[in-house]
Scaffold this active site. Structure first.
Site, short mmCIF file in Angstrom:
data_model
loop_
_atom_site.label_atom_id
_atom_site.label_comp_id
_atom_site.label_asym_id
_atom_site.label_seq_id
_atom_site.Cartn_x
_atom_site.Cartn_y
_atom_site.Cartn_z
N ARG A 37 76.08 -28.39 -24.94
CA ARG A 37 75.41 -28.12 -26.08
C ARG A 37 74.47 -27.70 -26.68
O ARG A 37 74.28 -26.28 -27.43
CB ARG A 37 75.65 -29.34 -26.81
CG ARG A 37 77.95 -29.77 -26.29
CD ARG A 37 77.79 -31.06 -26.54
NE ARG A 37 79.17 -31.48 -27.39
CZ ARG A 37 79.59 -32.10 -25.80
NH1 ARG A 37 78.44 -31.78 -25.02
NH2 ARG A 37 80.92 -31.81 -25.83
N GLU A 322 83.85 -41.46 -19.39
CA GLU A 322 83.08 -40.50 -18.45
C GLU A 322 83.06 -41.80 -17.21
O GLU A 322 82.94 -41.75 -15.96
CB GLU A 322 82.38 -39.51 -18.78
CG GLU A 322 81.78 -39.95 -20.01
CD GLU A 322 80.28 -39.15 -20.47
OE1 GLU A 322 79.18 -39.54 -20.08
OE2 GLU A 322 81.24 -38.21 -20.91
N HIS A 349 90.65 -34.18 -15.22
CA HIS A 349 89.33 -34.01 -15.47
C HIS A 349 89.08 -33.22 -14.12
O HIS A 349 89.76 -32.86 -13.34
CB HIS A 349 88.28 -35.70 -15.46
CG HIS A 349 87.92 -35.81 -16.54
ND1 HIS A 349 86.82 -36.39 -17.16
CD2 HIS A 349 88.63 -36.07 -17.60
CE1 HIS A 349 86.99 -36.45 -18.26
NE2 HIS A 349 88.24 -36.49 -18.54
#
Length: 445
Positions: A37, A322, A349
């Site tokens: 990010r 996750e 995923h």
């Protein structure tokens, strides 16, 4: 998408068992989610920026390489502790981006590519061709961006035809399959002429902490974001401030090391654990306490202590899917059944993680049944055997965790852990040898 066996044999790694309770410090590398990010925002910023303690793994190198392909200058450090420097330039078209198997690259960069001065072709690993991309593609098309799909509809490969600017406005997106569909639009939205309002239209919204992470990183860079309405995010047009930032440790990557304390007994400590964070891995201490651990956060060091006893739980992991493979690995060693809920999105995923976990647990003699949105795992006596990973780093670390207690577990293609933990095997060996398991450290002989 279902888990399938590889067509050619892959290397097998004999997962080591543990000979004694642990008492170790594990220094976990930086967060992949934050690193990528920060990289995207730095590429679109109003000046040069610096990322300190950034993760240098396959996924982050793919992101850095993709940004360089788009004309951004990215200087990678020569040592893990070095700083990563990013110098923005106008986004360049007439290029091809290799996404590998990195969801953040394939889902964050199409909106950036829409700002390019020409077409940008997106391709990826064979396994990446099964990952859903439709919501990103449809959203860009709704915003007036031409996207040519060259493979199966809603999948890689495809080409985004940039024209130097995106008008922006309002767009609906179904992010039931991945929160990355929303984050990828939000990260570039401040550079759109009218900004962007994103409205989630699907029945569920998994991994909301990852969207909150995106919103927080945008605000820290001076971008105005209104998220006061449920499932609606409004990003105002404007500059993205260049920053000098430090990346938090990856809390989800800390999971297999911390969970080792429950499997083996003893204490594992992770320094740099933030008191406040948007990382979904922050839920881990509470989950491990329910499964039989004691946890303590002293200054910035999280300590997890176990006795070797593991309790089954009923968990809704929609906010932290996750870590589900790691919790599933603990569950097969527990003293009672475990139900994992809210993780239907894991089918999209790196592989279909629900199918893969059920298949591999069964291969070792365990019992794992798929439900509509998760797994029910009933402990059974386990035997050694090959644990297939399907090019999925979380499957590899789950196999390593089971191997601590079950002799003869052979983890296929453990090198796939380089996606987010570039030195996993060395860190794992060092932890078991009783040393401080740091990135790049050499296990004591």
């Amino acid at each position: 998408m279902t888990a399938t066996n590889p067509t050619t044999p892959l290397p097998l790694w004999a997962a080591p068992g543990a000979g004694a309770p642990l008492d170790v410090l594990v220094d976990v590398p930086g967060s992949k989610s934050l690193t990528n990010r920060y990289l995207v925002l730095a590429a679109l910023a109003d000046g040069p920026g610096v990322l300190r303690s950034a993760l240098l793994s396959r996924d982050t190198r793919l992101m850095a390489g993709a940004l360089e392909t788009l004309g951004i200058a990215v200087d990678l450090p020569t040592a893990p502790e070095g700083a990563l420097a990013v110098t923005p330039h106008p986004v360049r078209g007439h290029v091809t981006i290799d996404c590998g198997l990195a969801g953040t690259v394939m889902r964050f960069l199409p909106a950036v590519a829409a700002l390019a001065d020409g077409p940008v072709h997106f391709k990826g690993d064979v396994e990446a061709l099964a990952r859903p991309m439709g919501p990103v593609i449809r959203a860009l098309q709704a915003l007036g961006v031409r996207v040519d799909e060259e493979g199966e509809r809603g999948r890689l490969p495809f080409t985004v035809h940039g024209h130097g600017a995106v008008r922006g406005g309002h767009v609906d997106v179904d992010a039931s399959g991945s929160s990355q569909f929303v984050s990828g639009l939000l990260l570039a939205a401040a550079r759109f002429e009218q900004g962007l309002v994103v409205r989630h239209t699907g029945p569920t919204l998994p991994s909301l902490p990852h969207i909150e992470m995106t919103v927080e990183t945008l605000r820290a860079a001076g971008v105005q974001v209104d998220d006061s309405r449920p499932a609606i995010w409004e990003v105002a047009p404007g500059p993205i401030a260049a920053r000098d930032v430090r990346v938090e440790p990856d809390l989800s990557n800390a999971a297999p090391f911390l969970c080792a304390a429950l499997v083996v007994g003893g204490t594992v400590r992770v320094p740099g654990w933030p008191a406040r964070t948007t990382q979904p891995g922050a839920l881990l201490p509470g989950i491990l306490e329910r499964m039989g651990a004691r946890t303590a956060l002293t200054d910035d060091v999280l300590a997890v202590t176990g006795t070797g006893e593991i309790h089954g739980v009923d968990l809704d992991l929609h906010a932290a899917g996750e870590i589900a493979p790691t919790i599933a690995a603990l569950a097969v060693l527990a003293d009672s059944p475990t139900r994992l809920r809210g993780i239907a999105h894991l089918r999209g995923h790196e592989t279909d993680r629900l199918a893969a976990l059920a298949q591999e647990i069964g291969r070792l003699g365990g019992q794992a049944e798929q439900t509509a949105d998760g797994l029910v795992i009933t402990p059974r006596p386990l035997t050694g055997g090959t644990w297939r990973t399907y090019a999925d780093h979380r499957m590899a670390t789950a196999g390593a965790l089971i191997g601590l207690r079950v002799p003869g577990v052979l983890v296929e293609d453990v090198a796939t852990t380089a996606k987010t933990i570039p030195d996993f095997v060395r860190m794992w060996d060092t932890m078991l040898a009783g040393g401080a398991a740091q990135p790049g450290a050499v296990a004591p002989r």
